[in-house]
Enzyme design. Sequence first.
Site, PDB file in Angstrom:
ATOM      1  N   TYR A   5     125.030  16.548  62.265  1.00  0.00           N
ATOM      2  CA  TYR A   5     126.059  15.523  62.479  1.00  0.00           C
ATOM      3  C   TYR A   5     125.894  14.347  61.503  1.00  0.00           C
ATOM      4  O   TYR A   5     124.827  13.777  61.377  1.00  0.00           O
ATOM      5  CB  TYR A   5     126.039  14.999  63.921  1.00  0.00           C
ATOM      6  CG  TYR A   5     126.466  16.013  64.985  1.00  0.00           C
ATOM      7  CD1 TYR A   5     127.020  17.245  64.641  1.00  0.00           C
ATOM      8  CD2 TYR A   5     126.324  15.722  66.324  1.00  0.00           C
ATOM      9  CE1 TYR A   5     127.396  18.163  65.619  1.00  0.00           C
ATOM     10  CE2 TYR A   5     126.706  16.644  67.314  1.00  0.00           C
ATOM     11  CZ  TYR A   5     127.231  17.860  66.946  1.00  0.00           C
ATOM     12  OH  TYR A   5     127.606  18.763  67.911  1.00  0.00           O
ATOM     13  N   PHE A  11     134.120  19.507  73.207  1.00  0.00           N
ATOM     14  CA  PHE A  11     135.548  19.217  73.039  1.00  0.00           C
ATOM     15  C   PHE A  11     136.240  19.166  74.409  1.00  0.00           C
ATOM     16  O   PHE A  11     137.292  19.768  74.622  1.00  0.00           O
ATOM     17  CB  PHE A  11     136.248  20.260  72.152  1.00  0.00           C
ATOM     18  CG  PHE A  11     135.808  20.267  70.719  1.00  0.00           C
ATOM     19  CD1 PHE A  11     135.336  19.122  70.110  1.00  0.00           C
ATOM     20  CD2 PHE A  11     135.876  21.429  69.959  1.00  0.00           C
ATOM     21  CE1 PHE A  11     134.933  19.120  68.772  1.00  0.00           C
ATOM     22  CE2 PHE A  11     135.486  21.440  68.629  1.00  0.00           C
ATOM     23  CZ  PHE A  11     135.005  20.288  68.038  1.00  0.00           C
ATOM     24  N   PRO A  12     135.665  18.441  75.365  1.00  0.00           N
ATOM     25  CA  PRO A  12     136.227  18.474  76.723  1.00  0.00           C
ATOM     26  C   PRO A  12     137.620  17.858  76.822  1.00  0.00           C
ATOM     27  O   PRO A  12     138.366  18.188  77.744  1.00  0.00           O
ATOM     28  CB  PRO A  12     135.220  17.646  77.537  1.00  0.00           C
ATOM     29  CG  PRO A  12     134.561  16.739  76.543  1.00  0.00           C
ATOM     30  CD  PRO A  12     134.498  17.539  75.269  1.00  0.00           C
ATOM     31  N   LEU A  13     137.957  16.965  75.872  1.00  0.00           N
ATOM     32  CA  LEU A  13     139.239  16.256  75.999  1.00  0.00           C
ATOM     33  C   LEU A  13     140.348  16.887  75.173  1.00  0.00           C
ATOM     34  O   LEU A  13     141.477  16.424  75.202  1.00  0.00           O
ATOM     35  CB  LEU A  13     139.065  14.791  75.575  1.00  0.00           C
ATOM     36  CG  LEU A  13     138.126  13.960  76.435  1.00  0.00           C
ATOM     37  CD1 LEU A  13     137.921  12.578  75.829  1.00  0.00           C
ATOM     38  CD2 LEU A  13     138.669  13.836  77.849  1.00  0.00           C
ATOM     39  N   GLY A  15     143.123  19.712  73.729  1.00  0.00           N
ATOM     40  CA  GLY A  15     144.090  20.600  74.376  1.00  0.00           C
ATOM     41  C   GLY A  15     145.461  19.987  74.344  1.00  0.00           C
ATOM     42  O   GLY A  15     145.620  18.819  73.985  1.00  0.00           O
TER      43      GLY A  15
HETATM   44  N1  NAP Z   1     127.858  22.683  70.420  1.00  0.00           N
HETATM   45  C1  NAP Z   1     128.744  22.629  69.482  1.00  0.00           C
HETATM   46  O1  NAP Z   1     128.871  23.524  68.678  1.00  0.00           O
HETATM   47  C2  NAP Z   1     129.644  21.442  69.371  1.00  0.00           C
HETATM   48  C3  NAP Z   1     130.778  21.485  68.550  1.00  0.00           C
HETATM   49  C4  NAP Z   1     131.591  20.371  68.509  1.00  0.00           C
HETATM   50  C5  NAP Z   1     131.293  19.241  69.249  1.00  0.00           C
HETATM   51  N2  NAP Z   1     130.158  19.229  70.016  1.00  0.00           N
HETATM   52  C6  NAP Z   1     129.807  18.062  70.838  1.00  0.00           C
HETATM   53  O2  NAP Z   1     130.855  17.765  71.715  1.00  0.00           O
HETATM   54  C7  NAP Z   1     131.157  16.376  71.622  1.00  0.00           C
HETATM   55  C8  NAP Z   1     132.589  16.162  72.001  1.00  0.00           C
HETATM   56  O3  NAP Z   1     133.442  16.534  70.953  1.00  0.00           O
HETATM   57  P1  NAP Z   1     134.418  15.482  70.160  1.00  0.00           P
HETATM   58  O4  NAP Z   1     133.871  14.164  70.245  1.00  0.00           O
HETATM   59  O5  NAP Z   1     134.694  15.903  68.804  1.00  0.00           O
HETATM   60  O6  NAP Z   1     135.753  15.776  70.789  1.00  0.00           O
HETATM   61  P2  NAP Z   1     136.416  15.385  72.161  1.00  0.00           P
HETATM   62  O7  NAP Z   1     135.390  15.034  73.159  1.00  0.00           O
HETATM   63  O8  NAP Z   1     137.399  16.439  72.419  1.00  0.00           O
HETATM   64  O9  NAP Z   1     137.278  14.079  71.810  1.00  0.00           O
HETATM   65  C9  NAP Z   1     136.901  13.026  71.192  1.00  0.00           C
HETATM   66  C10 NAP Z   1     138.190  12.243  70.890  1.00  0.00           C
HETATM   67  O10 NAP Z   1     138.712  11.697  72.085  1.00  0.00           O
HETATM   68  C11 NAP Z   1     138.794  10.269  71.977  1.00  0.00           C
HETATM   69  N3  NAP Z   1     138.432   9.705  73.262  1.00  0.00           N
HETATM   70  C12 NAP Z   1     137.276   9.851  73.958  1.00  0.00           C
HETATM   71  N4  NAP Z   1     137.332   9.197  75.142  1.00  0.00           N
HETATM   72  C13 NAP Z   1     138.578   8.630  75.193  1.00  0.00           C
HETATM   73  C14 NAP Z   1     139.272   7.827  76.131  1.00  0.00           C
HETATM   74  N5  NAP Z   1     138.699   7.499  77.303  1.00  0.00           N
HETATM   75  N6  NAP Z   1     140.526   7.421  75.835  1.00  0.00           N
HETATM   76  C15 NAP Z   1     141.118   7.732  74.677  1.00  0.00           C
HETATM   77  N7  NAP Z   1     140.525   8.507  73.734  1.00  0.00           N
HETATM   78  C16 NAP Z   1     139.270   8.941  73.990  1.00  0.00           C
HETATM   79  C17 NAP Z   1     137.858   9.891  70.874  1.00  0.00           C
HETATM   80  O11 NAP Z   1     138.300   8.744  70.212  1.00  0.00           O
HETATM   81  P3  NAP Z   1     137.555   7.314  70.342  1.00  0.00           P
HETATM   82  O12 NAP Z   1     136.339   7.376  69.484  1.00  0.00           O
HETATM   83  O13 NAP Z   1     138.570   6.332  69.853  1.00  0.00           O
HETATM   84  O14 NAP Z   1     137.227   7.113  71.792  1.00  0.00           O
HETATM   85  C18 NAP Z   1     137.977  11.120  69.950  1.00  0.00           C
HETATM   86  O15 NAP Z   1     139.092  10.993  69.117  1.00  0.00           O
HETATM   87  C19 NAP Z   1     130.771  16.029  70.201  1.00  0.00           C
HETATM   88  O16 NAP Z   1     130.609  14.700  70.029  1.00  0.00           O
HETATM   89  C20 NAP Z   1     129.512  16.841  70.039  1.00  0.00           C
HETATM   90  O17 NAP Z   1     128.406  16.132  70.565  1.00  0.00           O
HETATM   91  C21 NAP Z   1     129.357  20.303  70.099  1.00  0.00           C
END
Ligand code: NAP
Length: 253
Positions: free
Chosen positions: A46, A185-187, A189
């Site tokens: 990362y 990527f919980p949010l 979709g």
């Molecule tokens: N194991 C794996 O292979 C793998 C792969 C990918 C990701 N991951 C992990 O999963 C985590 C989650 O993924 P992600 O961060 O890319 O995607 P995500 O959780 O789907 O979404 C993050 C997005 O949502 C926004 N967000 C979060 N909380 C919010 C809220 N309360 N209101 C409005 N917008 C909100 C964030 O923007 P803001 O910053 O503006 O809040 C960002 O744009 C990663 O950080 C990583 O640690 C693991």
Amino acid sequence: MKLGDFEITNRIGLGTNRLTNTRANVAFDRASVAAGVQTVDTAHPYTGGQREETIGLALHPTPEGCIVATKGGFGGPGRGRPEVLRAEIEESLRRLRTDVIQLYYLHRVDPDTPIEVSLGAIKEYVERGKIVRVGVSEVTVEQVERARKVVPIVAVQNHYNLSERKYEAVVDHCEREGIVFVPFFPLRGEARPELSRIAKKHGATARQITLAWLLRRSPAMLPIPGTLSLEHLKENLAATRIELTDEEFETLR
Ligand SMILES: NC(=O)c1ccc[n+]([C@@H]2O[C@H](COP(=O)([O-])OP(=O)(O)OC[C@H]3O[C@@H](n4cnc5c(N)ncnc54)[C@H](OP(=O)(O)O)[C@@H]3O)[C@@H](O)[C@H]2O)c1
């Protein structure tokens, strides 16, 4: 919920793969833990290593009741070879400024290296007391079971959210076996009209309802929404207080 022997009362963690090593982000990590985050998720690749470095600056020594998880073995064929993993683990230990990694995931199963061989390298570090708990990421039920024959597995981290549901069987398997399921990527979709309707009823945001749905989907679920905003983080943590009705849960299902 138990992550191995570690008690988690706050089932929303912090994941961010976009966080660089700046003073503001060090402060953000500390503020996240102060706000109640118990699991902070990172990985070797990362932001070119800056994410681990930031955590090393912000959360060492790790505050009581908090766990930092990292991962290694990402990037395609060959990245799960023992020598690659050993080098990544050593680098993660340095960047995180710690002698012990609390949770270490095999980030991907290497198509060219049997999962047993990759986990064997991680197990060496468990035996040396450098890694406490082990997880696997983007795996099937069969791969989870192969992994468990090498070393106890406390967490599985797979792509899962309201729209991405190909790992339903893995969620159920984890629940049965006492393994924590961490949906990444919980949010993400598609926006769904029924989400907004349910959110309005609860005086919540659609994202909070998405998280509440995940939490309700299984007691094994520990979502790690990524955010760079403390305000969003607090909103996400507050989703643990939302209780969906059976009908709302099924509508979204
Ligand atoms: N194991 C794996 O292979 C793998 C792969 C990918 C990701 N991951 C992990 O999963 C985590 C989650 O993924 P992600 O961060 O890319 O995607 P995500 O959780 O789907 O979404 C993050 C997005 O949502 C926004 N967000 C979060 N909380 C919010 C809220 N309360 N209101 C409005 N917008 C909100 C964030 O923007 P803001 O910053 O503006 O809040 C960002 O744009 C990663 O950080 C990583 O640690 C693991």
